[in-house]
Design an enzyme around this catalytic site. Structure first.
Site, PDB file in Angstrom:
ATOM      1  CG  HIS A 115      -1.900   0.996   1.377  1.00 48.15           C
ATOM      2  ND1 HIS A 115      -1.643   2.277   1.806  1.00 48.15           N
ATOM      3  CD2 HIS A 115      -3.225   0.941   1.116  1.00 48.15           C
ATOM      4  CE1 HIS A 115      -2.772   2.963   1.811  1.00 48.15           C
ATOM      5  NE2 HIS A 115      -3.745   2.182   1.391  1.00 48.15           N
ATOM      6  CG  ASP A 192       0.477  -2.316   5.877  1.00 48.21           C
ATOM      7  OD1 ASP A 192      -0.456  -2.419   6.702  1.00 48.21           O
ATOM      8  OD2 ASP A 192       0.348  -1.752   4.775  1.00 48.21           O
ATOM      9  CD  GLN A 195      -7.067  -4.412   3.932  1.00 43.85           C
ATOM     10  OE1 GLN A 195      -7.991  -5.108   4.342  1.00 43.85           O
ATOM     11  NE2 GLN A 195      -7.267  -3.206   3.452  1.00 43.85           N
ATOM     12  CE  LYS A 218      -7.481   0.091   5.832  1.00 40.96           C
ATOM     13  NZ  LYS A 218      -8.263   0.509   4.674  1.00 40.96           N
ATOM     14  CB  CYS A 355      -3.800   3.565  -1.513  1.00 38.17           C
ATOM     15  SG  CYS A 355      -5.124   4.720  -1.255  1.00 38.17           S
TER      16      CYS A 355
HETATM   17  N1  PMP Z   1      -1.961  -0.718   4.440  1.00 33.96           N
HETATM   18  C1  PMP Z   1      -2.928  -1.449   3.876  1.00 33.96           C
HETATM   19  C2  PMP Z   1      -2.620  -2.847   3.440  1.00 33.96           C
HETATM   20  C3  PMP Z   1      -4.207  -0.912   3.727  1.00 33.96           C
HETATM   21  O1  PMP Z   1      -5.182  -1.629   3.167  1.00 33.96           O
HETATM   22  C4  PMP Z   1      -4.454   0.414   4.166  1.00 33.96           C
HETATM   23  C5  PMP Z   1      -5.818   1.051   3.990  1.00 33.96           C
HETATM   24  N2  PMP Z   1      -6.372   0.866   2.727  1.00 33.96           N
HETATM   25  C6  PMP Z   1      -3.417   1.119   4.765  1.00 33.96           C
HETATM   26  C7  PMP Z   1      -2.185   0.522   4.880  1.00 33.96           C
HETATM   27  C8  PMP Z   1      -3.601   2.526   5.259  1.00 33.96           C
HETATM   28  O2  PMP Z   1      -4.510   2.544   6.311  1.00 33.96           O
HETATM   29  P1  PMP Z   1      -5.106   3.936   6.852  1.00 33.96           P
HETATM   30  O3  PMP Z   1      -5.682   4.620   5.654  1.00 33.96           O
HETATM   31  O4  PMP Z   1      -6.158   3.515   7.827  1.00 33.96           O
HETATM   32  O5  PMP Z   1      -3.988   4.676   7.470  1.00 33.96           O
END
Ligand code: PMP
Length: 401
Positions: A115, A192, A195, A218, A355
């Site tokens: 991401h 990270d 998910q 999430k 993203c």
């Molecule tokens: N890493 C992953 C794998 C994600 O799916 C996301 C959110 N789409 C993020 C990081 C970023 O999370 P946040 O927008 O809540 O900071």
């Protein structure tokens, strides 16, 4: 067909929509909504400051949430830092650890599955320090494998920053083996888990990761709260990331001192209501159990994939996804046109690059559709979704797409 026993706990489902966008943000159960309301309605006060009843209860809830998170991750309480979300957590590590500890020629291992919040902070650190970004080569399915990881790991590796579960492909990275190998080369691992945390049990002690980040929103919690787990010995050597109230021990004109433990990294008024809500989200997940959650999601995902595969004109990019994320396109139809059609039918899925532009490049596509399943979804939701896709295929075909 069996009724979903959890959907009644999620009031937003009363709006009649088919919500298949949990990977973007999850719905919130009543217990989380009530905990946030309780703070806003009955307890509004700041933490670690007042001696009056509401302030004391608020501080207790704020700190007991830290214990709940620590137990959930098998960490020590002092290793749990509250942040704004995964993005803030990962930036904190990049700024407060990466900028200070990396130098020209050091290597940072990342992947095309990252991401942007797991990639861009390290691209920034590389630019500032002269460190070099190394990409693990993905296999033909788009997965990170231990074999490919070994090829980029070297004595120059100082940081390994990888996603535990890709938000586009839904694959689980073999993180334990990767971390163990990285430590043989004295590299630190930043995971990270945005998910992952709502799908698989995470034991940071067994995993032995150095940092791990996720977001409350999430995993059934409120927005505005994230977690950074960090090994105590690393947190102790790091400078604060933000400066301000509540993170200092002694302030003087010439030199000031910082608190130790998580508070060193929690400057200013934190998202107190969201912290309190997060505790209820974790309790909700623990009451069901992550193995029950993942078994249910797996069944539903297989049910959806089996039908989606039958639809001519649909291209699925991750038929072996493991965490309820299904990524696909209606061939020849731009993804945003497709979601507008589905939105008219009250079907909520996401379109775009999620993203994670590097994996879209790897797949050779500009954008894609993503449906993501969670515990409150039902077989009926999947049926409606499949019907919607069939209708979309027919509709766009008629228009000449
Ligand atoms: N890493 C992953 C794998 C994600 O799916 C996301 C959110 N789409 C993020 C990081 C970023 O999370 P946040 O927008 O809540 O900071």
């Amino acid at each position: 067909m069996m009724k979903n026993p959890y959907s009644k706990d999620f009031p937003q489902l009363n709006n009649g929509s088919v919500y298949l966008d949990t990977a973007a943000t999850s719905l919130k159960p009543n217990s989380v909504i009530e905990a946030v309301n309780h703070y806003n309605r009955d307890l509004s006060s700041n933490i670690h400051r007042g001696m009056y009843e509401a302030a004391v209860e608020t501080t207790e809830l704020y700190e007991s949430t830290r214990e709940t998170v620590a137990k959930f991750l098998h960490a020590k309480t002092d290793e749990i830092i509250y942040t704004r979300g995964t993005t803030s957590s990962l930036n904190l590590v990049a700024y407060a650890y990466g900028l200070e500890n990396l130098k020209a020629g050091d290597e940072i291992i990342v992947s095309e599955l990252e991401h942007h919040s797991s990639f861009l902070p390290w691209q920034f650190v590389a630019k500032k320090t002269g460190a070099i970004l190394k990409f693990v080569e993905l296999n033909e399915e788009g997965r990170i494998t231990v074999e490919a990881f070994k090829k980029v790991l070297s004595t120059k590796t100082k940081v390994v920053a990888l996603t535990y579960v890709s938000n586009v492909m839904g694959y689980i990275t073999p993180m334990k083996e990767i971390i163990s190998l990285s430590h043989q080369y004295n590299a630190i691992c930043v995971v990270d888990a945005a998910q992952a945390v709502q799908h698989i049990e995470i034991d940071v002690t067994a995993l032995d990761c150095d940092f791990l980040a996720f977001s409350g929103h999430k995993m059934l919690g409120p927005t505005g709260i994230g977690i950074l787990y960090g090994k105590q010995k690393l947190l102790n050597i790091m400078e604060p990331f933000e400066y301000g109230g509540d993170m200092n021990d002694d302030v003087n004109k010439d030199i000031s001192e910082w608190k130790t433990g998580p508070q060193k990294f929690e400057a200013g008024t934190m998202p107190i209501a969201s912290v309190i809500g997060l505790q209820k989200a974790i309790e909700y997940i623990e009451n069901i159990g992550l193995s029950t959650i993942s078994e249910y999601i797996d069944k539903l995902q297989r049910y959806a994939l089996a039908q989606l595969k039958q639809i001519e004109g649909v291209k699925i990019y991750n038929p072996t996804s493991e965490t309820g994320i299904i990524t696909f396109n209606i061939e020849t139809v731009p993804s945003h046109d497709a979601i507008s059609f589905l939105a008219e039918k009250n079907i909520a899925i996401r379109a775009g690059q999620h993203c994670a532009k590097l994996i879209c490049d790897w797949l050779g596509i500009y954008s894609c559709l993503r449906a993501s399943i969670y515990i409150y979804n039902s077989y009926t939701d999947v049926d409606i979704f499949i019907e919607g896709i069939k209708e979309a295929v027919a509709y766009f075909k008629k228009l000449g797409f």
